[in-house]
Design a protein around this motif. Structure first.
Motif, PDB file in Angstrom:
ATOM      1  N   UNK A  47     -23.627  22.466 -32.404  1.00  0.00           N
ATOM      2  CA  UNK A  47     -23.855  23.679 -33.191  1.00  0.00           C
ATOM      3  C   UNK A  47     -23.631  24.900 -32.317  1.00  0.00           C
ATOM      4  N   UNK A  48     -23.346  26.008 -32.968  1.00  0.00           N
ATOM      5  CA  UNK A  48     -23.116  27.245 -32.225  1.00  0.00           C
ATOM      6  C   UNK A  48     -21.720  27.766 -32.474  1.00  0.00           C
ATOM      7  N   UNK A  49     -21.214  28.591 -31.559  1.00  0.00           N
ATOM      8  CA  UNK A  49     -19.869  29.143 -31.708  1.00  0.00           C
ATOM      9  C   UNK A  49     -18.831  28.031 -31.614  1.00  0.00           C
ATOM     10  N   UNK A  50     -17.779  28.087 -32.437  1.00  0.00           N
ATOM     11  CA  UNK A  50     -16.762  27.030 -32.423  1.00  0.00           C
ATOM     12  C   UNK A  50     -15.976  26.997 -31.112  1.00  0.00           C
ATOM     13  N   UNK A  51     -15.828  25.811 -30.572  1.00  0.00           N
ATOM     14  CA  UNK A  51     -15.011  25.561 -29.381  1.00  0.00           C
ATOM     15  C   UNK A  51     -14.035  24.450 -29.730  1.00  0.00           C
ATOM     16  N   UNK A  52     -12.750  24.788 -29.825  1.00  0.00           N
ATOM     17  CA  UNK A  52     -11.728  23.786 -30.136  1.00  0.00           C
ATOM     18  C   UNK A  52     -11.024  23.368 -28.851  1.00  0.00           C
ATOM     19  N   UNK A  53     -11.001  22.062 -28.590  1.00  0.00           N
ATOM     20  CA  UNK A  53     -10.427  21.518 -27.364  1.00  0.00           C
ATOM     21  C   UNK A  53      -9.141  20.760 -27.681  1.00  0.00           C
ATOM     22  N   UNK A  54      -8.071  21.062 -26.939  1.00  0.00           N
ATOM     23  CA  UNK A  54      -6.739  20.552 -27.248  1.00  0.00           C
ATOM     24  C   UNK A  54      -6.231  19.658 -26.113  1.00  0.00           C
ATOM     25  N   UNK A  55      -5.958  18.407 -26.465  1.00  0.00           N
ATOM     26  CA  UNK A  55      -5.507  17.435 -25.455  1.00  0.00           C
ATOM     27  C   UNK A  55      -4.053  17.682 -25.056  1.00  0.00           C
ATOM     28  N   UNK A  56      -3.655  17.006 -23.993  1.00  0.00           N
ATOM     29  CA  UNK A  56      -2.321  17.183 -23.458  1.00  0.00           C
ATOM     30  C   UNK A  56      -1.311  16.166 -23.968  1.00  0.00           C
ATOM     31  N   UNK A  57      -0.127  16.218 -23.382  1.00  0.00           N
ATOM     32  CA  UNK A  57       0.993  15.366 -23.788  1.00  0.00           C
ATOM     33  C   UNK A  57       0.665  13.888 -23.601  1.00  0.00           C
ATOM     34  N   UNK A  58       0.969  13.083 -24.619  1.00  0.00           N
ATOM     35  CA  UNK A  58       0.769  11.646 -24.530  1.00  0.00           C
ATOM     36  C   UNK A  58      -0.674  11.212 -24.652  1.00  0.00           C
ATOM     37  N   UNK A  59      -1.580  12.154 -24.836  1.00  0.00           N
ATOM     38  CA  UNK A  59      -3.014  11.839 -24.863  1.00  0.00           C
ATOM     39  C   UNK A  59      -3.525  11.866 -26.303  1.00  0.00           C
ATOM     40  N   UNK A  60      -4.839  11.910 -26.446  1.00  0.00           N
ATOM     41  CA  UNK A  60      -5.452  12.031 -27.762  1.00  0.00           C
ATOM     42  C   UNK A  60      -6.827  12.693 -27.616  1.00  0.00           C
ATOM     43  N   UNK A  61      -7.515  12.827 -28.726  1.00  0.00           N
ATOM     44  CA  UNK A  61      -8.786  13.545 -28.772  1.00  0.00           C
ATOM     45  C   UNK A  61      -9.838  13.000 -27.814  1.00  0.00           C
ATOM     46  N   UNK A  62      -9.785  11.695 -27.500  1.00  0.00           N
ATOM     47  CA  UNK A  62     -10.826  11.112 -26.653  1.00  0.00           C
ATOM     48  C   UNK A  62     -10.701  11.499 -25.188  1.00  0.00           C
ATOM     49  N   UNK A  63      -9.647  12.243 -24.832  1.00  0.00           N
ATOM     50  CA  UNK A  63      -9.581  12.774 -23.469  1.00  0.00           C
ATOM     51  C   UNK A  63     -10.713  13.765 -23.188  1.00  0.00           C
ATOM     52  N   UNK A  64     -11.302  14.312 -24.255  1.00  0.00           N
ATOM     53  CA  UNK A  64     -12.383  15.284 -24.087  1.00  0.00           C
ATOM     54  C   UNK A  64     -13.749  14.715 -24.470  1.00  0.00           C
ATOM     55  N   UNK A  65     -13.806  13.443 -24.845  1.00  0.00           N
ATOM     56  CA  UNK A  65     -15.076  12.872 -25.290  1.00  0.00           C
ATOM     57  C   UNK A  65     -16.104  12.858 -24.170  1.00  0.00           C
ATOM     58  N   UNK A  66     -15.685  12.501 -22.976  1.00  0.00           N
ATOM     59  CA  UNK A  66     -16.628  12.372 -21.855  1.00  0.00           C
ATOM     60  C   UNK A  66     -17.269  13.705 -21.490  1.00  0.00           C
ATOM     61  N   UNK A  67     -16.483  14.767 -21.526  1.00  0.00           N
ATOM     62  CA  UNK A  67     -17.026  16.081 -21.161  1.00  0.00           C
ATOM     63  C   UNK A  67     -17.803  16.698 -22.322  1.00  0.00           C
TER      64      UNK A  67
END
Length: 317
Positions: free
Chosen positions: A63-83
């Motif tokens: 919750x809070x202000x929207x933060x959209x995270x964009x993965x890199x080439x050849x990757x997918x959304x789960x590249x940001x799951x850990x962080x």
């Protein structure tokens, strides 16, 4: 002593069972592991359709202000799951699969330039009721984030740029110099052979997290099945140098680069800092191309500090 021996045998038996299960049912175990990591981060898988040829699958939580995270080439959304587990207590985090990647649409004949990807993401943001957004992006995702900010400057509150692409006139990493000498060599970022996945992981990460070989094979097969689209995407992003487009872009920006990045030269951090007058930079020691995966807690800590500087209106430098 007997109790300790029993415990050790029990642990060994469990590990053996897990390894056997991974070997015979890698897809199920991988999905279970991803689901567990998403749950720990407070993320839920969602999807939204805009028509037959455009739909997004994304993770959302917090919750809070929207933060959209964009993965890199050849990757997918789960590249940001850990962080994400360090971020969802503070922000509404949205992590989409780009068009052409992961579970999102892969329309044939579509344009995958950063401009077109940014326009699609803006449509996604509006559909989610987001008029103002903080953007973060790694590699290709960082390039798209910068283009998004250039197209919609009044909609972007800040930028978190993790080794972003698009600065093609800046310092060049050795791997691309070698490829220029041998044009017949395979692009190391496009997987066309299963056995190349280990080399790819070593290329993009200096400190890769442990990943069972069975999982790596699954990832390799998914990438190989998407190789034709990835080749087109690679051409589209390489054709768009963003240097002049973003010069003077006055949006608070945090530039992060690993000093061991072998994909995009760390020297580009200085170039980007000069282009963005309201930016600060962080060079991460011993880290490669994916800071959010190699050092998620430290990367998140730096970002949270950055966001506090915005809130307190402390000039960046």
């Amino acid at each position: 002593m007997k109790a300790l021996r029993f415990i050790l045998l029990a642990v060994a038996a469990l590990v053996t069972c897990l390894l056997v299960f991974i070997h015979f049912f890698p897809a199920k175990v991988l999905m279970f592991a991803l689901d567990a990591e998403r749950k720990q981060a407070g993320l839920v898988r969602k999807e939204i359709h805009f028509g037959r040829d455009l739909h997004y699958v994304f993770l959302e939580g917090g919750q809070g202000e929207p933060l959209m995270l964009l993965h890199g080439f050849g990757a997918n959304k789960d590249n940001f799951t850990r962080i994400a587990r360090f971020l969802t207590p503070h922000y509404r985090v949205i992590i989409p699969d780009h068009t052409g990647f992961g579970e999102s649409a892969k329309p044939k004949g579509a344009s995958y330039t950063p401009t077109e990807q940014a326009k699609r993401l803006h449509e996604l943001a509006l559909a989610l009721g987001i008029s103002k957004v903080h953007l973060g992006g790694n590699s290709m995702g960082g390039q798209i984030a910068l283009v998004y900010a250039q197209l919609y400057p009044d909609s972007v509150e800040s930028l978190w740029l993790l080794a972003p692409g698009g600065l093609w006139k800046g310092p060049v990493a050795d791997i691309w110099k070698e490829l220029e000498k041998n044009p017949q060599a395979l692009n190391p970022l496009v997987l066309e052979r299963e056995e190349d996945v280990v080399a790819l992981v070593s290329l993009v990460m200096e400190k890769p997290p442990f990943t069972p070989k069975a999982f790596l094979k699954l990832i390799a097969r998914e990438r190989m099945a998407n190789a034709s689209i990835e080749k087109q995407v690679f051409t589209d992003i390489q054709s768009h140098d963003i240097t002049e487009d973003i010069r003077g872009l006055d949006i608070p920006s945090l530039i992060v680069w690993g000093n061991k990045d072998r994909v995009l030269h760390p020297g580009n951090a200085d170039l980007l800092h000069e282009l963005l007058p309201n930016s600060r930079r962080v060079l991460m020691e011993g880290i490669g191309h994916l800071p959010m995966m190699e050092a998620p807690e430290k990367s998140a800590e730096d970002y949270l500090k950055f966001r506090k500087t915005i809130q307190s209106a402390v000039p960046l430098g």
